[in-house]
Enzyme design. Structure first.
Site, PDB file in Angstrom:
ATOM      1  N   CYS A  53     -41.014  -9.953  -2.563  1.00 18.51           N
ATOM      2  CA  CYS A  53     -40.672 -11.362  -4.049  1.00 18.51           C
ATOM      3  C   CYS A  53     -40.571 -12.627  -3.373  1.00 18.51           C
ATOM      4  O   CYS A  53     -40.338 -12.925  -2.570  1.00 18.51           O
ATOM      5  CB  CYS A  53     -39.171 -10.982  -4.807  1.00 18.51           C
ATOM      6  N   CYS A  56     -37.019 -15.079  -3.781  1.00 23.31           N
ATOM      7  CA  CYS A  56     -36.287 -14.867  -2.541  1.00 23.31           C
ATOM      8  C   CYS A  56     -36.455 -13.708  -1.390  1.00 23.31           C
ATOM      9  O   CYS A  56     -35.816 -13.626   0.260  1.00 23.31           O
ATOM     10  CB  CYS A  56     -35.167 -14.100  -2.798  1.00 23.31           C
ATOM     11  N   CYS A 102     -36.161  -8.177  -9.704  1.00 25.02           N
ATOM     12  CA  CYS A 102     -35.710  -8.437  -8.275  1.00 25.02           C
ATOM     13  C   CYS A 102     -34.535  -7.734  -8.532  1.00 25.02           C
ATOM     14  O   CYS A 102     -34.059  -8.709  -8.619  1.00 25.02           O
ATOM     15  CB  CYS A 102     -36.575  -9.705  -7.812  1.00 25.02           C
ATOM     16  N   CYS A 105     -32.830 -10.773  -6.527  1.00 28.45           N
ATOM     17  CA  CYS A 105     -32.375 -12.255  -6.631  1.00 28.45           C
ATOM     18  C   CYS A 105     -32.694 -12.163  -8.350  1.00 28.45           C
ATOM     19  O   CYS A 105     -32.773 -13.538  -9.561  1.00 28.45           O
ATOM     20  CB  CYS A 105     -33.658 -13.380  -6.602  1.00 28.45           C
ATOM     21  N   CYS A 127     -46.881  -2.550 -13.736  1.00 28.06           N
ATOM     22  CA  CYS A 127     -47.892  -3.817 -13.860  1.00 28.06           C
ATOM     23  C   CYS A 127     -46.873  -5.529 -13.082  1.00 28.06           C
ATOM     24  O   CYS A 127     -46.064  -5.511 -13.577  1.00 28.06           O
ATOM     25  CB  CYS A 127     -47.833  -3.500 -15.567  1.00 28.06           C
TER      26      CYS A 127
END
Length: 139
Positions: A53, A56, A102, A105, A127
């Site tokens: 991510c 984070c 995610c 976060c 995607c």
């Protein structure tokens, strides 16, 4: 982005996210936007490693689950582990989709689609916006 009512291990105020992320990154990750197709840095990348991510740093996808879907965004057939992402119903744009965020976060990553006929072990296509990810190349 619709609030989930969930608290995340990584919780940062919007003002801090704006300081940490570029305006484009903030728009996609924190406001649920989408980058244009075929412009992301990871759309056609074949480098081995782990995709994390961008907000984070949580590890989300491995390069060995990435495949060429030719849809304009990086595609994966599964996350690193199911607890790394969360799924939300998305009824925007006049259709029913599954948003992927995610789990650390709450940042927007993209969407997951099923039953499109890709030759993958899961018959799923995550995607994901390139701008939502950073690639940590395999040493």
């Amino acid at each position: 982005m619709q609030p989930t009512g969930r608290s995340y291990p990584v919780t940062i105020a919007d003002i801090q996210w704006r300081e940490k992320l570029s305006p484009q990154e903030f728009h996609v990750l924190r406001e649920g936007g989408t980058e244009p197709p075929f412009v992301g840095e990871y759309t056609d990348t074949t480098t081995e490693g782990v995709y994390a991510c961008r907000a984070c740093g949580a590890e989300l996808f491995r390069s060995d689950t990435k495949f060429a879907s030719h849809c304009g965004w990086p595609s994966f057939y599964s996350p690193l582990a199911d607890d790394r992402v969360e799924y939300l119903e998305d009824r925007s744009m006049g259709m029913k989709r599954v948003e992927v965020r995610c789990a650390s976060c709450g940042s927007h990553l993209g969407h997951v689609f099923e039953g499109e006929g890709y030759d993958t072990p899961t018959d799923q296509r995550y995607c994901i916006n390139s701008i939502s990810l950073t690639l940590q190349p395999k040493p």
